[in-house]
Design a protein around this motif. Structure first.
Motif, mmCIF file in Angstrom:
data_model
loop_
_atom_site.group_PDB
_atom_site.id
_atom_site.type_symbol
_atom_site.label_atom_id
_atom_site.label_comp_id
_atom_site.label_asym_id
_atom_site.label_seq_id
_atom_site.Cartn_x
_atom_site.Cartn_y
_atom_site.Cartn_z
ATOM 1 N N TYR A 164 61.096 29.749 18.882
ATOM 2 C CA TYR A 164 59.608 29.303 18.651
ATOM 3 C C TYR A 164 58.507 29.913 19.739
ATOM 4 C CZ TYR A 164 57.347 24.672 18.097
ATOM 5 O OH TYR A 164 56.448 23.607 17.899
ATOM 6 N N ARG A 171 54.135 31.713 15.231
ATOM 7 C CA ARG A 171 55.165 31.215 15.010
ATOM 8 C C ARG A 171 55.026 31.287 13.204
ATOM 9 N NH1 ARG A 171 56.158 25.469 14.412
ATOM 10 N NH2 ARG A 171 54.067 25.222 15.224
ATOM 11 N N LEU A 175 58.463 31.733 11.572
ATOM 12 C CA LEU A 175 59.294 31.041 10.767
ATOM 13 C C LEU A 175 60.363 30.918 9.552
ATOM 14 C CD1 LEU A 175 57.127 27.292 12.045
ATOM 15 C CD2 LEU A 175 59.500 28.379 12.812
ATOM 16 N N PHE A 224 59.360 23.917 9.345
ATOM 17 C CA PHE A 224 60.152 22.532 10.522
ATOM 18 C C PHE A 224 61.619 22.969 10.472
ATOM 19 C CE2 PHE A 224 60.633 18.151 11.238
ATOM 20 C CZ PHE A 224 60.216 18.110 12.769
ATOM 21 N N HIS A 225 62.190 22.195 12.037
ATOM 22 C CA HIS A 225 63.360 22.498 12.720
ATOM 23 C C HIS A 225 63.279 21.486 13.036
ATOM 24 C CE1 HIS A 225 64.257 26.675 12.065
ATOM 25 N NE2 HIS A 225 63.408 27.053 12.283
ATOM 26 N N GLU A 228 62.252 20.770 16.205
ATOM 27 C CA GLU A 228 60.962 21.041 16.583
ATOM 28 C C GLU A 228 60.088 20.173 18.082
ATOM 29 O OE1 GLU A 228 56.884 22.148 15.317
ATOM 30 O OE2 GLU A 228 58.609 22.937 14.609
ATOM 31 N N HIS A 232 58.052 21.873 21.053
ATOM 32 C CA HIS A 232 56.756 21.656 21.122
ATOM 33 C C HIS A 232 56.462 21.485 22.890
ATOM 34 C CE1 HIS A 232 52.341 20.724 20.344
ATOM 35 N NE2 HIS A 232 53.120 20.030 20.635
ATOM 36 N N GLN A 337 56.121 14.447 13.341
ATOM 37 C CA GLN A 337 57.493 15.023 13.496
ATOM 38 C C GLN A 337 59.164 14.653 12.896
ATOM 39 O OE1 GLN A 337 56.960 15.975 17.429
ATOM 40 N NE2 GLN A 337 56.572 17.891 16.943
#
Length: 355
Positions: A164, A171, A175, A224-225, A228, A232, A337
């Motif tokens: 990340y 990023r 990704l 997106f993980h 995330e 973050h 998210q």
């Protein structure tokens, strides 16, 4: 992998696992249906004993929810059809450094309060290794566990590629490759998991699992993980100099959330189990909205991730919580998210041709 926060205090998993408990309760119909299938199978006589395992049970009140649902389903079936209840053997599994003290206390109460007869035990170990004798299991349950990987992808750790990147442009460029590395690790791990469990099941054995995943295989989904929100917050801390950037770049959360198409494909390709039912639910669907307020969600994430964060960064959790509170209180950030996450619940039957 690391266990959840121990004990019964304010920051413990036992005190902060409402999201996981809500999903366990939604799994109960699948477990009840699996028990009915096991009790009514035309290929075997009515069982005189049943062996049930919960893999990744953790500790606290959630540790017995799934196996208790199975026991209650057995009891209800036997009352309805006037059958002699089978003896039930329960195994609760988690990593060796899980808080098994709390689990054992709960098990002793389960044994005293239930008919049919219950024999209960704990089984320390990773579910990525053999845990039970060949041909011994009737039912396996697992909730909120199988998105944890056996390790972070070696292609990243070996080549010192950050999972990340704090630079937004770098990023986003990296990704897709990061996602593919995690996806391959999940496929390897979950395939191995299925092969191991297939050896441990009786013919016609059932498995009911629920894991955190993503909505689809779309391009946006691959950026997106499921970790995330944690990545973050840590990236903000690195940018502000609270944690060392080199430390941050070498931090990997061994966790991956597949899409339902991805999970289905792995199960079908491995071949040991057939899919009886698969349900996809939004993470926040039909759940108490209070579980997802920034304060409550922060506490629940702390209970899950504090051990792995402390192991890598040291004593930074109070600053992590302050940073999360500052960021997640902004309108829409946390909700955006969470809206990308789903629960994938799957009911499986051991295929007759599998070993």
């Amino acid at each position: 992998m690391e266990p959840m926060n121990w004990g019964e205090g304010d920051t413990s998993y036992a005190h902060n696992s409402g999201i996981q408990n809500a999903e366990q309760n939604r799994m109960k119909p699948m477990i009840e249906a699996a028990i009915i299938d096991l009790c009514t199978s035309t290929s075997t006589l009515f069982p005189t004993n049943m062996v049930i395992a919960d893999l990744g049970c953790s500790s606290g009140p959630n540790a017995l929810v799934l196996v208790s649902a199975a026991i209650e389903a057995i009891r209800s079936y036997c009352v309805q059809f006037q059958r002699q209840p089978p003896e039930v053997c329960i195994f609760l599994n988690d990593l060796p450094n899980n808080d098994f003290n709390m689990v054992v206390k709960s098990l002793s109460m389960l044994r005293k309060s239930n008919e049919p007869i219950v024999v209960a035990s704990v089984t320390p170990g990773s579910f990525y290794e053999r845990l039970f004798p060949t041909g011994s299991l009737h039912l396996v349950c697992s909730s909120s566990s199988l998105h944890w990987l056996s390790k972070a992808p070696e292609v990243l750790t070996r080549n010192h590629i950050p999972a990340y990147n704090i630079d937004e442009h770098a990023r986003r460029e990296m990704l897709p490759m990061i996602h593919d590395a995690y996806a391959q690790q999940f496929k390897n791990d979950f395939t191995h998991f299925l092969k191991l469990r297939a050896k441990e099941f009786l013919p016609g054995g059932r498995m009911v699992i629920s894991i955190t995943g993503r909505h689809s295989n779309g391009i946006d989904s691959k950026l997106f993980h499921i970790w995330e929100p944690i990545g973050h917050i840590l990236s903000v801390m690195a940018l502000e100099g609270v944690i060392n950037k080199a430390k941050y770049d070498s931090f990997y959360i061994p966790m991956y959330g597949p899409s339902n198409e991805e999970l289905r494909g792995i199960i079908q390709e491995e071949g040991s189990f057939s899919i009886k039912e698969m349900v996809v639910r939004g993470l926040t669907s039909d759940a108490d909205s209070a579980l997802f307020t920034p304060d409550r969600y922060m506490s629940q994430m702390r209970a899950v991730f504090e051990p792995v964060i402390l192991k890598h960064f040291g004593e930074v959790m109070e600053e992590f919580m302050r940073t999360a509170e500052r960021r997640w209180s902004l309108d829409g950030i946390l909700r955006d998210q969470l809206d990308r996450l789903v629960w994938l619940s799957v009911s499986l039957t051991k295929a007759s041709s599998s070993n």
